[in-house]
Design a protein around this motif. Structure first.
Motif, PDB file in Angstrom:
ATOM      1  N   ASN A 144       0.810  -1.218   0.000  1.00 58.62           N
ATOM      2  CA  ASN A 144       0.000   0.000   0.000  1.00 58.62           C
ATOM      3  C   ASN A 144       0.844   1.269   0.000  1.00 58.62           C
ATOM      4  O   ASN A 144       0.421   2.277  -0.553  1.00 58.62           O
ATOM      5  CB  ASN A 144      -0.960   0.006   1.190  1.00 58.62           C
ATOM      6  N   THR A 145       2.019   1.249   0.623  1.00 57.67           N
ATOM      7  CA  THR A 145       2.865   2.436   0.668  1.00 57.67           C
ATOM      8  C   THR A 145       3.810   2.514  -0.529  1.00 57.67           C
ATOM      9  O   THR A 145       4.359   3.572  -0.808  1.00 57.67           O
ATOM     10  CB  THR A 145       3.718   2.473   1.945  1.00 57.67           C
ATOM     11  N   GLY A 146       4.030   1.401  -1.232  1.00 59.51           N
ATOM     12  CA  GLY A 146       4.964   1.367  -2.350  1.00 59.51           C
ATOM     13  C   GLY A 146       6.404   1.159  -1.929  1.00 59.51           C
ATOM     14  O   GLY A 146       7.293   1.076  -2.764  1.00 59.51           O
ATOM     15  N   ALA A 147       6.669   1.084  -0.629  1.00 55.81           N
ATOM     16  CA  ALA A 147       8.045   0.977  -0.130  1.00 55.81           C
ATOM     17  C   ALA A 147       8.734  -0.300  -0.593  1.00 55.81           C
ATOM     18  O   ALA A 147       9.949  -0.327  -0.740  1.00 55.81           O
ATOM     19  CB  ALA A 147       8.063   1.050   1.398  1.00 55.81           C
ATOM     20  N   GLY A 148       8.007  -1.352  -0.847  1.00 57.64           N
ATOM     21  CA  GLY A 148       8.605  -2.618  -1.247  1.00 57.64           C
ATOM     22  C   GLY A 148       8.751  -2.772  -2.753  1.00 57.64           C
ATOM     23  O   GLY A 148       9.027  -3.863  -3.239  1.00 57.64           O
ATOM     24  N   TYR A 149       8.601  -1.673  -3.505  1.00 61.01           N
ATOM     25  CA  TYR A 149       8.641  -1.732  -4.965  1.00 61.01           C
ATOM     26  C   TYR A 149       9.602  -0.687  -5.504  1.00 61.01           C
ATOM     27  O   TYR A 149       9.825   0.347  -4.880  1.00 61.01           O
ATOM     28  CB  TYR A 149       7.243  -1.490  -5.547  1.00 61.01           C
ATOM     29  N   ASP A 150      10.140  -0.939  -6.689  1.00 64.53           N
ATOM     30  CA  ASP A 150      11.037   0.008  -7.346  1.00 64.53           C
ATOM     31  C   ASP A 150      10.716   0.062  -8.831  1.00 64.53           C
ATOM     32  O   ASP A 150      10.304  -0.940  -9.429  1.00 64.53           O
ATOM     33  CB  ASP A 150      12.502  -0.431  -7.203  1.00 64.53           C
ATOM     34  N   TYR A 151      10.947   1.237  -9.419  1.00 65.27           N
ATOM     35  CA  TYR A 151      10.936   1.402 -10.871  1.00 65.27           C
ATOM     36  C   TYR A 151      12.399   1.363 -11.324  1.00 65.27           C
ATOM     37  O   TYR A 151      13.307   1.558 -10.516  1.00 65.27           O
ATOM     38  CB  TYR A 151      10.294   2.734 -11.260  1.00 65.27           C
ATOM     39  N   PRO A 152      12.654   1.143 -12.617  1.00 61.69           N
ATOM     40  CA  PRO A 152      14.046   1.191 -13.074  1.00 61.69           C
ATOM     41  C   PRO A 152      14.658   2.560 -12.765  1.00 61.69           C
ATOM     42  O   PRO A 152      13.964   3.582 -12.816  1.00 61.69           O
ATOM     43  CB  PRO A 152      13.928   0.979 -14.584  1.00 61.69           C
ATOM     44  N   ALA A 153      15.950   2.592 -12.464  1.00 62.27           N
ATOM     45  CA  ALA A 153      16.622   3.840 -12.117  1.00 62.27           C
ATOM     46  C   ALA A 153      16.734   4.782 -13.315  1.00 62.27           C
ATOM     47  O   ALA A 153      16.770   5.997 -13.162  1.00 62.27           O
ATOM     48  CB  ALA A 153      18.009   3.554 -11.556  1.00 62.27           C
ATOM     49  N   THR A 154      16.778   4.221 -14.527  1.00 64.03           N
ATOM     50  CA  THR A 154      16.824   5.017 -15.749  1.00 64.03           C
ATOM     51  C   THR A 154      15.629   4.649 -16.608  1.00 64.03           C
ATOM     52  O   THR A 154      15.433   3.474 -16.938  1.00 64.03           O
ATOM     53  CB  THR A 154      18.122   4.766 -16.539  1.00 64.03           C
ATOM     54  N   LEU A 155      14.834   5.644 -16.955  1.00 65.92           N
ATOM     55  CA  LEU A 155      13.663   5.439 -17.809  1.00 65.92           C
ATOM     56  C   LEU A 155      13.977   6.019 -19.182  1.00 65.92           C
ATOM     57  O   LEU A 155      14.027   7.235 -19.354  1.00 65.92           O
ATOM     58  CB  LEU A 155      12.440   6.132 -17.207  1.00 65.92           C
ATOM     59  N   THR A 156      14.228   5.143 -20.154  1.00 70.89           N
ATOM     60  CA  THR A 156      14.509   5.568 -21.519  1.00 70.89           C
ATOM     61  C   THR A 156      13.235   5.427 -22.332  1.00 70.89           C
ATOM     62  O   THR A 156      12.752   4.316 -22.560  1.00 70.89           O
ATOM     63  CB  THR A 156      15.643   4.736 -22.137  1.00 70.89           C
ATOM     64  N   VAL A 157      12.703   6.556 -22.751  1.00 67.79           N
ATOM     65  CA  VAL A 157      11.437   6.591 -23.476  1.00 67.79           C
ATOM     66  C   VAL A 157      11.747   6.659 -24.971  1.00 67.79           C
ATOM     67  O   VAL A 157      12.457   7.559 -25.421  1.00 67.79           O
ATOM     68  CB  VAL A 157      10.591   7.810 -23.048  1.00 67.79           C
ATOM     69  N   VAL A 158      11.224   5.712 -25.732  1.00 70.75           N
ATOM     70  CA  VAL A 158      11.446   5.666 -27.181  1.00 70.75           C
ATOM     71  C   VAL A 158      10.359   6.489 -27.859  1.00 70.75           C
ATOM     72  O   VAL A 158       9.166   6.165 -27.771  1.00 70.75           O
ATOM     73  CB  VAL A 158      11.445   4.212 -27.696  1.00 70.75           C
TER      74      VAL A 158
END
Length: 147
Positions: free
Chosen positions: A113-127
């Protein structure tokens, strides 16, 4: 009787140590960059959003966003250059699994619920997709994943 307080004193720190909400931040710093035809494009306006917030950035840039168990949507556009709509799923980090085992599942729901246990990639490369690729058609609906 003496055994219970000692056992509680030994077990409680182990339970707390597995809780990502206590050991990790709900914020994450990511780099957002945009590319078109294998070249980085600067000055692209992007909106990043998930179920807990919305952030605006001009690429390339670092931005601090709030983590979530849900996907991160990225909508970008630069007039006369191109557009992009992408979706990035969050990944479970190691603390979440330890939390599930150590707290019998209670901490797992807190971290989810808090999102603390999740991560997004450190670099987001948008094509990006060139404006010429549209052929007069509007871009897909925001948040649609393109491959």
């Amino acid at each position: 009787m003496y055994f219970r307080p000692v056992a509680a004193a030994l077990v409680l720190p182990a339970l707390i140590a597995g809780c990502a909400s206590l050991t990790e931040s709900t914020q994450q710093n990511v780099l957002v960059q945009t590319v078109l035809d294998h070249r980085e494009i600067a000055g692209v306006g992007c909106v990043l959003y998930n179920d807990v917030g919305k952030w605006f950035v001009t690429t390339p840039a670092r931005i601090t966003l709030r983590k979530s168990a849900g996907a991160l949507r990225i909508d970008c556009q630069k007039e006369g250059t191109g557009w992009a709509y992408e979706k990035v799923d969050s990944k479970v980090d190691g603390n979440l699994w330890g939390n599930l085992a150590l707290t019998a599942g209670v901490g797992y729901f807190i971290d989810k619920n808090t999102g603390a246990g999740y991560d997004y990639p450190a670099t987001l490369t948008v094509v990006m997709h060139a404006d010429a690729q549209r052929d007069g058609l509007p871009p897909p609906a925001p948040g649609v994943t393109l491959y």
